[in-house]
Scaffold this active site. Structure first.
Site, PDB file in Angstrom:
ATOM      1  N   SER A 117       0.809  -1.183   0.017  1.00 38.05           N
ATOM      2  CA  SER A 117      -0.026   0.005   0.066  1.00 38.05           C
ATOM      3  C   SER A 117       0.787   1.287   0.037  1.00 38.05           C
ATOM      4  CB  SER A 117      -0.887  -0.093   1.311  1.00 38.05           C
ATOM      5  OG  SER A 117      -1.439   1.425   1.598  1.00 38.05           O
ATOM      6  N   TYR A 141      -2.319   0.380  10.061  1.00 33.25           N
ATOM      7  CA  TYR A 141      -2.285  -0.398   8.809  1.00 33.25           C
ATOM      8  C   TYR A 141      -0.950  -0.187   8.019  1.00 33.25           C
ATOM      9  CZ  TYR A 141      -3.827  -1.157   3.965  1.00 33.25           C
ATOM     10  OH  TYR A 141      -3.984  -1.338   2.665  1.00 33.25           O
ATOM     11  N   LYS A 145       1.718  -3.063   6.657  1.00 33.87           N
ATOM     12  CA  LYS A 145       2.034  -3.564   5.420  1.00 33.87           C
ATOM     13  C   LYS A 145       3.626  -3.508   5.135  1.00 33.87           C
ATOM     14  CE  LYS A 145      -1.864  -4.434   3.212  1.00 33.87           C
ATOM     15  NZ  LYS A 145      -1.976  -5.801   2.447  1.00 33.87           N
TER      16      LYS A 145
END
Length: 326
Positions: A117, A141, A145
Site C-alpha cells: 500500500s 495499517y 504493510k
C-alpha cells in the site's frame, strides 16, 4: 500453473482472479468472507473458505491444487479504523502474512506477489512518490504493510542459498476504483467511490472533507487507479516470478497525475446524471494535501499503464454498483 489468491473473494482479489483466468493461469481462492463475497468468485474456480491464519488449511489448499505461487491480497485494509483496532490489524496483516509465508515454505511454494500500500509512505512532502522515498507510515495499517514487506525480504534472504529460494515482489497501490466486471464492485464503507455511490442511491448529498488544502481547487489530491489495471499488474508480476525474471522488491502502481476530490465529485455528477453540490465538511485529521506516485518502474517491468479516464473509472464503478441491485 496454479496461483493461490488470498482474499480472492474481495473487490481487488476477485479482479485478480479474473485477470489470472484471462491470462490462462489457474486461480485458487482462499477467503474468510469477512469482507469478501462468495458470489464474487467465478464459477469453476476452486474456493476454500477459511482464514489465512490457519496454516494447515493453507498448506492443504496449496498441495491439493498444485499451487506454484501466491498472490497475497487478503488483509485488513482500513487505515483509519486501524488506529482504533491496532491489534486486529497486526493479527490479520502481520501474523497473517507470516502464516502465509510459513505455509508456502511447508508446501514448497516459492513465488509470492504481495499487495502492499501507499500507506507505507505516510504523508510524504514531495510532488511525486518514488519507491525509494523514506517509509514513514502514519497508521497501524501502513505499519503492518511495511512489516509485511520486511517479512518477504527477510524470508528471501534466509532462503537465498537454499534449493527453494523465495522470489517475491510487493505492489504498493494508492486509491483503487472502478470495476472491470459488472459482477464485482467495491463494497467498502470507507472508500470514496462507494461512499458517494451509496449517498446518491439514497438520495443524499455527498460530502467533501475540507476545501482549504494547498491545491488548485482547495480539495486534497489523490492518486486514483482503476482496479482492472491493478489486477493486470499482479498477473504480470506473477508471470515474471514464475519465469525466473528479475523484479524489483516493490513497485508503486500510481498514475503520476492526481485528481482532486472536487474533480471526482464533478465526474460523479456528470457520469451518473445526478446533479449535486457537495456539502463541505471539516478536514479529517492527518489528511495530507496531495499524494501522487510515479509508476515508472512498474511501467518498465509490469506493463503498467493507466487505461481509464476519470469518467470511465466512475462509469465502470457506477454500472457495477447499480447492477448489484438490478
Amino acid at each position: 500453473m496454479s496461483w493461490l489468491v488470498t482474499g480472492g473473494a474481495g473487490y481487488i482479489g476477485a479482479h485478480v482472479v479474473r485477470a489470472l483466468q484471462d491470462a490462462g493461469l489457474d486461480p485458487v481462492v482462499v477467503d474468510d468472507l469477512s469482507s469478501g463475497h462468495a458470489d464474487f468468485v467465478p464459477e469453476g474456480v476452486p474456493f476454500v473458505q477459511g482464514t489465512i491464519l490457519d496454516r494447515d488449511l493453507l498448506v492443504a489448499a496449496m498441495r491439493e491444487h498444485g499451487v506454484t505461487g501466491v498472490i497475497h491480497v487478503a488483509g485488513f485494509k482500513y487505515a483509519g479504523v486501524s488506529v482504533q483496532r491496532p491489534l486486529h490489524t497486526y493479527e490479520q496483516n502481520v501474523e497473517g502474512t507470516r502464516v502465509v509465508l510459513q505455509a508456502m515454505a511447508d508446501a514448497g511454494v516459492t513465488s509470492i506477489v504481495f499487495s502492499s500500500s501507499a500507506a507505507v509512505y505516510g504523508t510524504p512532502d514531495v510532488p511525486l512518490v518514488t519507491e525509494d522515498l523514506p517509509k514513514r507510515p502514519a497508521s497501524p495499517y501502513g505499519e503492518s504493510k511495511l512489516i509485511g514487506e520486511w517479512l518477504l525480504r527477510d524470508q528471501g534472504v534466509a532462503t537465498a542459498a537454499s534449493d527453494a529460494p523465495l522470489r517475491h515482489t510487493s505492489l504498493r497501490y494508492f486509491n483503487v476504483v472502478g470495476s472491470a466486471d459488472p459482477a464485482v464492485y467495491d463494497t467498502s464503507p470507507h472508500n470514496l467511490f462507494p461512499i458517494v455511490f451509496e449517498k446518491l442511491l439514497a438520495g443524499e448529498t455527498p460530502q467533501i472533507n475540507g476545501d482549504d488544502y494547498d491545491t488548485e481547487d482547495g480539495t486534497n489530491v489523490r492518486d486514483y487507479v482503476h482496479v482492472g489495471d491493478i489486477a493486470a499488474a499482479h498477473v504480470v508480476a506473477a508471470q515474471r516470478l514464475a519465469a525466473g525474471e528479475s523484479v524489483e522488491p516493490a513497485y508503486n502502481l500510481g498514475s503520476q497525475n492526481g485528481l482532486s476530490v472536487k474533480e471526482i465529485m464533478d465526474a460523479m455528477a456528470r457520469v451518473t446524471g445526478i446533479p449535486f453540490t457537495p456539502v463541505i465538511g471539516p478536514r479529517r485529521p492527518g489528511d495530507p494535501d496531495r499524494i501522487v506516485a510515479t509508476g515508472e518502474l512498474a511501467a518498465r517491468d509490469l506493463a503498467w499503464q493507466n487505461r481509464y479516464t476519470v469518467d470511465e473509472m466512475v462509469r465502470t464503478g457506477w454500472e457495477a454498483r447499480r447492477a448489484a441491485t438490478a
